[in-house]
Design an enzyme around this catalytic site. Structure first.
Site, PDB file in Angstrom:
ATOM      1  N   LYS A   1      -8.683  -5.255  12.748  1.00 37.05           N
ATOM      2  CA  LYS A   1      -8.660  -3.897  13.315  1.00 37.05           C
ATOM      3  C   LYS A   1      -8.259  -3.946  14.799  1.00 37.05           C
ATOM      4  O   LYS A   1      -7.462  -3.131  15.271  1.00 37.05           O
ATOM      5  CB  LYS A   1     -10.032  -3.227  13.141  1.00 37.05           C
ATOM      6  CG  LYS A   1     -10.301  -2.820  11.694  1.00 37.05           C
ATOM      7  CD  LYS A   1     -11.748  -2.469  11.379  1.00 37.05           C
ATOM      8  CE  LYS A   1     -11.905  -2.236   9.868  1.00 37.05           C
ATOM      9  NZ  LYS A   1     -13.279  -1.973   9.422  1.00 37.05           N
TER      10      LYS A   1
ATOM     11  N   GLN B   1     -19.251  -1.575  12.104  1.00 36.36           N
ATOM     12  CA  GLN B   1     -18.895  -2.269  10.867  1.00 36.36           C
ATOM     13  C   GLN B   1     -20.111  -2.331   9.937  1.00 36.36           C
ATOM     14  O   GLN B   1     -21.208  -2.703  10.346  1.00 36.36           O
ATOM     15  CB  GLN B   1     -18.378  -3.684  11.196  1.00 36.36           C
ATOM     16  CG  GLN B   1     -17.871  -4.462   9.988  1.00 36.36           C
ATOM     17  CD  GLN B   1     -16.608  -3.881   9.357  1.00 36.36           C
ATOM     18  OE1 GLN B   1     -15.846  -3.146  10.007  1.00 36.36           O
ATOM     19  NE2 GLN B   1     -16.380  -4.174   8.099  1.00 36.36           N
TER      20      GLN B   1
ATOM     21  N   ASP C   1     -14.481   6.469  11.802  1.00 33.23           N
ATOM     22  CA  ASP C   1     -14.673   6.030  10.425  1.00 33.23           C
ATOM     23  C   ASP C   1     -15.017   7.221   9.523  1.00 33.23           C
ATOM     24  O   ASP C   1     -14.944   7.119   8.304  1.00 33.23           O
ATOM     25  CB  ASP C   1     -15.853   5.051  10.391  1.00 33.23           C
ATOM     26  CG  ASP C   1     -15.476   3.717   9.803  1.00 33.23           C
ATOM     27  OD1 ASP C   1     -14.322   3.567   9.378  1.00 33.23           O
ATOM     28  OD2 ASP C   1     -16.347   2.837   9.767  1.00 33.23           O
TER      29      ASP C   1
HETATM   30  N1  GUN Z   1     -17.131  -2.152   5.569  1.00 32.65           N
HETATM   31  C1  GUN Z   1     -16.237  -2.174   4.557  1.00 32.65           C
HETATM   32  N2  GUN Z   1     -15.322  -1.206   4.730  1.00 32.65           N
HETATM   33  C2  GUN Z   1     -15.643  -0.559   5.857  1.00 32.65           C
HETATM   34  C3  GUN Z   1     -15.072   0.551   6.552  1.00 32.65           C
HETATM   35  O1  GUN Z   1     -14.072   1.147   6.163  1.00 32.65           O
HETATM   36  N3  GUN Z   1     -15.713   0.915   7.692  1.00 32.65           N
HETATM   37  C4  GUN Z   1     -16.828   0.288   8.128  1.00 32.65           C
HETATM   38  N4  GUN Z   1     -17.395   0.724   9.233  1.00 32.65           N
HETATM   39  N5  GUN Z   1     -17.382  -0.726   7.524  1.00 32.65           N
HETATM   40  C5  GUN Z   1     -16.787  -1.144   6.383  1.00 32.65           C
END
Ligand code: GUN
Length: 292
Positions: free
Chosen positions: A60, A104, A127
């Site tokens: 990311k 995350q 998100d």
């Molecule tokens: N863990 C797995 N996929 C995601 C996501 O799209 N966002 C976040 N914050 N955590 C994740």
């Protein structure tokens, strides 16, 4: 863009998420450049040592930088307290130079995830996973939409796969993918007839076979087989499972590609699109905050 889409050996159109992510990153970079390169910052909060989470977060940051953004990573140890995690998030919320914040998931078991996410204001919740953002999606109000289901919509749009009046089955009902995916496809504009199937769905094959589009987000390795797919249907794989150390999706790609009209590769389908949409949301966050 009039690019000929690649096809699988069986003739299905490949819904290439890497290509569309790269196009999206390039478009965002051009927009930031045209605006005179304002500083747009994505921040991440990662708690603990989960190896896949570290890989996702690293990627990311890498893509944010390729898109001409800055990024900031806050990594906390596994044994952090609730107060320490909340403090890290609150600091980013107060930082005027930070536009998007991603916590995350999953957080370590001893952390109350809801309490952490609830600290995020709608503008910085890139998100789209907080109760405020998901509530906005239900109410049809402006806000950020969760990245993985938005990425699926972007792949469908890019390949001119119509959803209006179509039957879509979403397998899985998580707040991360299944539920927002259902909302995105049923809302006005997308206008699909959506079924959400899950573990207790007894007639899974029949439900799937009646669908023009199947979106598999159950996290059950290769559960969608050729028997589930109507000839010519679109099959999108969002699942990630580890089997004997290998990452596999929810779709038995080899068997399904021979029947489907379009299919996502795994890897290289919905995963890269999650990151593309995170960057799309971060640019929008900067706009909402008046910095773009
Ligand atoms: N863990 C797995 N996929 C995601 C996501 O799209 N966002 C976040 N914050 N955590 C994740």
């Amino acid at each position: 863009m009039t690019q000929v889409a690649a096809r699988t050996a069986g003739g299905a159109i490949l819904l290439d998420g890497v290509q569309l992510r790269d196009e999206t990153v390039a478009k965002i970079k051009a927009k930031i450049n045209q605006a005179g390169n304002p500083k747009i910052c994505l921040a991440t909060v990662l708690v603990g040592d989960d190896a896949p989470s570290h890989i996702y977060v690293k990627s990311k940051h890498q893509k944010a930088q390729e898109a001409g953004m800055t990024s900031k990573g806050v990594n906390l140890p596994e044994n952090s307290t609730q107060a320490q995690v909340e403090q890290a998030v609150a600091t980013l919320v107060a930082d005027k130079q930070v536009h998007g914040i991603l916590v995350q998931l999953p957080l370590p078991k001893h952390i109350d995830t809801e309490a952490v996410l609830s600290l995020l204001p709608v503008e910085k919740d890139v998100d789209g996973l907080t109760e405020k953002s998901l509530g906005r999606l239900v109410r049809g109000l402006p806000g950020h939409v969760p990245c993985t289901p938005l990425g699926v919509v972007r792949l469908l749009e890019r390949h001119n796969i119509a959803t209006v009046g179509k039957r879509v089955t979403v397998i899985g009902r998580s707040a991360l993918v299944g539920l927002p995916q259902m909302l995105l496809l049923v809302r006005r504009g997308a206008d699909a007839t959506v079924t959400v199937a899950h573990k207790s769905t007894t007639d899974m094959i029949e439900v799937c076979r009646a669908s023009d589009i199947i979106i598999a987000a159950a996290g059950a390795a290769r559960m969608v087989t050729a028997a589930h797919v109507k000839p010519g249907a679109t099959v999108i794989d969002v699942g990630v499972s580890r089997v004997n150390g290998k990452i596999v999706g929810d779709v038995d790609f080899e068997a399904v590609q021979a029947i489907a009209g379009a299919i996502t590769p795994m890897p290289g389908g919905t995963g890269p699109m999650t990151i593309a949409c995170l960057l799309e949301n971060t640019l929008e966050a900067a706009r909402m905050l008046g910095d773009f």
